[in-house]
Motif scaffolding. Structure first.
Motif, PDB file in Angstrom:
ATOM      1  N   UNK A 198      -9.818  24.540  16.101  1.00 52.52           N
ATOM      2  CA  UNK A 198      -9.527  25.802  17.032  1.00 52.52           C
ATOM      3  C   UNK A 198      -8.468  26.606  16.415  1.00 52.52           C
ATOM      4  N   UNK A 199      -8.477  27.925  16.560  1.00 55.53           N
ATOM      5  CA  UNK A 199      -7.428  28.825  16.063  1.00 55.53           C
ATOM      6  C   UNK A 199      -7.243  29.814  17.142  1.00 55.53           C
ATOM      7  N   UNK A 200      -6.117  29.660  17.714  1.00 56.23           N
ATOM      8  CA  UNK A 200      -5.679  30.469  18.884  1.00 56.23           C
ATOM      9  C   UNK A 200      -6.801  30.269  20.055  1.00 56.23           C
ATOM     10  N   UNK A 201      -7.687  31.353  20.185  1.00 60.11           N
ATOM     11  CA  UNK A 201      -8.797  31.199  21.248  1.00 60.11           C
ATOM     12  C   UNK A 201     -10.053  31.163  20.609  1.00 60.11           C
ATOM     13  N   UNK A 202     -10.356  30.772  19.285  1.00 59.98           N
ATOM     14  CA  UNK A 202     -11.476  30.715  18.564  1.00 59.98           C
ATOM     15  C   UNK A 202     -11.899  29.244  18.108  1.00 59.98           C
ATOM     16  N   UNK A 203     -13.015  29.008  18.602  1.00 62.23           N
ATOM     17  CA  UNK A 203     -13.480  27.520  18.471  1.00 62.23           C
ATOM     18  C   UNK A 203     -14.412  27.505  17.173  1.00 62.23           C
ATOM     19  N   UNK A 204     -14.520  26.560  15.932  1.00 61.91           N
ATOM     20  CA  UNK A 204     -15.623  26.395  15.062  1.00 61.91           C
ATOM     21  C   UNK A 204     -16.174  25.006  15.145  1.00 61.91           C
ATOM     22  N   UNK A 205     -17.180  24.942  15.572  1.00 62.94           N
ATOM     23  CA  UNK A 205     -17.899  23.506  15.703  1.00 62.94           C
ATOM     24  C   UNK A 205     -18.703  22.993  14.430  1.00 62.94           C
ATOM     25  N   UNK A 206     -18.287  21.944  13.842  1.00 60.13           N
ATOM     26  CA  UNK A 206     -19.140  21.314  12.651  1.00 60.13           C
ATOM     27  C   UNK A 206     -19.589  20.181  12.965  1.00 60.13           C
ATOM     28  N   UNK A 207     -21.091  20.268  12.483  1.00 57.74           N
ATOM     29  CA  UNK A 207     -22.176  19.111  12.792  1.00 57.74           C
ATOM     30  C   UNK A 207     -22.523  18.569  11.649  1.00 57.74           C
ATOM     31  N   UNK A 208     -22.952  17.391  11.679  1.00 61.21           N
ATOM     32  CA  UNK A 208     -23.623  16.629  10.878  1.00 61.21           C
ATOM     33  C   UNK A 208     -24.890  15.876  11.263  1.00 61.21           C
ATOM     34  N   UNK A 209     -25.878  15.406  10.563  1.00 60.62           N
ATOM     35  CA  UNK A 209     -26.894  14.440  11.106  1.00 60.62           C
ATOM     36  C   UNK A 209     -28.169  15.281  11.753  1.00 60.62           C
ATOM     37  N   UNK A 210     -28.902  14.834  12.156  1.00 63.29           N
ATOM     38  CA  UNK A 210     -30.222  15.686  12.874  1.00 63.29           C
ATOM     39  C   UNK A 210     -30.788  16.289  11.939  1.00 63.29           C
ATOM     40  N   UNK A 211     -31.501  17.287  12.302  1.00 68.12           N
ATOM     41  CA  UNK A 211     -32.397  18.273  11.359  1.00 68.12           C
ATOM     42  C   UNK A 211     -31.864  19.764  11.619  1.00 68.12           C
ATOM     43  N   UNK A 212     -31.551  20.288  10.736  1.00 73.80           N
ATOM     44  CA  UNK A 212     -30.962  21.814  10.944  1.00 73.80           C
ATOM     45  C   UNK A 212     -32.306  22.621  11.031  1.00 73.80           C
ATOM     46  N   UNK A 213     -32.419  23.803  11.518  1.00 69.59           N
ATOM     47  CA  UNK A 213     -31.073  24.395  11.994  1.00 69.59           C
ATOM     48  C   UNK A 213     -30.765  24.078  13.313  1.00 69.59           C
ATOM     49  N   UNK A 214     -29.340  24.231  13.651  1.00 72.51           N
ATOM     50  CA  UNK A 214     -28.718  23.658  14.719  1.00 72.51           C
ATOM     51  C   UNK A 214     -28.683  25.074  15.747  1.00 72.51           C
ATOM     52  N   UNK A 215     -28.462  24.568  16.921  1.00 71.62           N
ATOM     53  CA  UNK A 215     -27.971  25.826  17.939  1.00 71.62           C
ATOM     54  C   UNK A 215     -26.839  25.180  18.660  1.00 71.62           C
ATOM     55  N   UNK A 216     -26.033  26.281  19.458  1.00 77.19           N
ATOM     56  CA  UNK A 216     -24.635  25.676  19.952  1.00 77.19           C
ATOM     57  C   UNK A 216     -24.410  26.582  21.431  1.00 77.19           C
ATOM     58  N   UNK A 217     -23.842  25.654  22.194  1.00 80.42           N
ATOM     59  CA  UNK A 217     -23.754  26.485  23.373  1.00 80.42           C
ATOM     60  C   UNK A 217     -21.988  25.759  23.913  1.00 80.42           C
ATOM     61  N   UNK A 218     -21.603  26.730  24.838  1.00 76.12           N
ATOM     62  CA  UNK A 218     -20.257  26.088  25.342  1.00 76.12           C
ATOM     63  C   UNK A 218     -20.360  26.130  26.787  1.00 76.12           C
ATOM     64  N   UNK A 219     -19.893  25.305  27.555  1.00 77.09           N
ATOM     65  CA  UNK A 219     -19.592  25.066  29.146  1.00 77.09           C
ATOM     66  C   UNK A 219     -20.912  24.822  29.736  1.00 77.09           C
ATOM     67  N   UNK A 220     -22.147  25.305  29.200  1.00 75.40           N
ATOM     68  CA  UNK A 220     -23.397  25.065  29.715  1.00 75.40           C
ATOM     69  C   UNK A 220     -24.351  25.049  28.915  1.00 75.40           C
ATOM     70  N   UNK A 221     -25.312  24.127  28.847  1.00 73.22           N
ATOM     71  CA  UNK A 221     -26.342  24.011  27.914  1.00 73.22           C
ATOM     72  C   UNK A 221     -27.668  24.863  28.040  1.00 73.22           C
ATOM     73  N   UNK A 222     -27.307  26.156  28.432  1.00 71.40           N
ATOM     74  CA  UNK A 222     -28.124  27.368  28.637  1.00 71.40           C
ATOM     75  C   UNK A 222     -28.343  28.333  27.768  1.00 71.40           C
ATOM     76  N   UNK A 223     -26.984  28.880  27.592  1.00 69.19           N
ATOM     77  CA  UNK A 223     -26.915  30.169  26.778  1.00 69.19           C
ATOM     78  C   UNK A 223     -26.675  29.668  25.233  1.00 69.19           C
TER      79      UNK A 223
END
Length: 276
Positions: A123-148
């Protein structure tokens, strides 16, 4: 020669195991006379299914297993006698395939998809970068609701406070999530004793595991470490002396209190105006 000398006898011809080869048989008539017959043994190779393969599915999903056409008969470990079986879950299975009078037992597994893991959030100021391992890429990401969902692992314009980050991989199973605190940011302190912006205070994060709060000058020199003894507060001093007015960098690290102990790295800058 063995047949002529009555040596190296095959004691149980009904259970004789052999590869390609030749055997010789003494054939007797009613008078006790015999002749030697030559028998060539040719092994018919088992016909394994080329289309039946292991599968990977979500833990609560179901799938089909198909051995392919062209066999005389099928017998699955489930009891089914069809070419394919449907609606099977995670587990180990087998099928006996009969072709040209010979049968082969073929094993197949339906495996649980490995869940991705949110390994770190920066997290830097109001920006967050999410790092992921495992599973099978490609990944998809969402914040606060698993919809968008989005393809990028970077989120901007986050408000201060609690946010939940979601991740799913190409298997599209139930998303994994981590709740994270985006700290309140103070960009300027004026430690002059007027009780207004006199210090930077991250004591509200004191309940986080392995909390570390460090201030650096522009040359990368460490000038302050926040800990439980100073209650994670800094009043713009270095060894009890006021530092020069200027911009300083800070890093805050902690582990979220979840099962994965997700590491969080928060960085930012602060202007210190030391006014006498």
């Amino acid at each position: 020669m063995d047949a002529s000398n009555a040596t190296n006898e095959i004691l149980n011809p009904l259970a004789y195991i052999s590869g390609n080869g030749t055997v010789y048989i003494r054939v007797y008539n009613s008078n006790g006379c015999y002749a030697i017959a030559k028998v060539n043994l040719t092994v018919i190779p088992p016909k394994r299914s080329a289309v039946l393969a292991d599968k990977t599915i979500c833990i609560d999903a179901r799938t089909n297993l198909d051995a392919g056409p062209g066999y005389q008969s099928y017998l699955w470990s489930t009891g089914a006698t069809t070419q394919a079986i449907t609606g099977v879950g995670v587990g180990n299975y087998w099928v006996i395939l009969k072709d040209n009078g010979c049968s082969v037992k073929q094993l197949v597994s339906v495996k649980k998809a490995e869940d991705p893991v949110i390994s770190e959030i920066e997290i830097s100021n109001n920006t967050a970068t999410v790092h992921v391992k495992g599973g099978k890429s490609p990944y998809q990401y969402a914040v606060d609701s698993p919809a968008n969902w989005q393809d990028s692992n970077v989120f901007t314009g986050l408000s201060r406070g609690q946010h939940i980050f979601y991740v799913k991989d190409s298997y599209n199973c139930t998303p994994v999530s981590v709740e994270v605190t985006v700290p309140n940011l103070i960009n300027t302190i004026t430690p002059n004793g007027d009780n207004k912006n006199d210090y930077i205070d991250y004591s509200a994060l004191g309940y986080k595991e392995n909390l570390s709060f460090v201030i650096y000058d522009r040359y990368g020199n460490k000038i302050f470490t926040g800990d439980k003894f100073n209650n994670y507060k800094w009043d713009g001093r270095h060894f009890d002396k006021k530092i020069s007015t200027g911009t300083y960098w800070f890093h805050i690290n902690w582990n979220e209190p979840n099962k994965e102990k997700t590491p969080i790295k928060y960085s930012g800058w602060i202007m210190v105006k030391n006014i006498d």
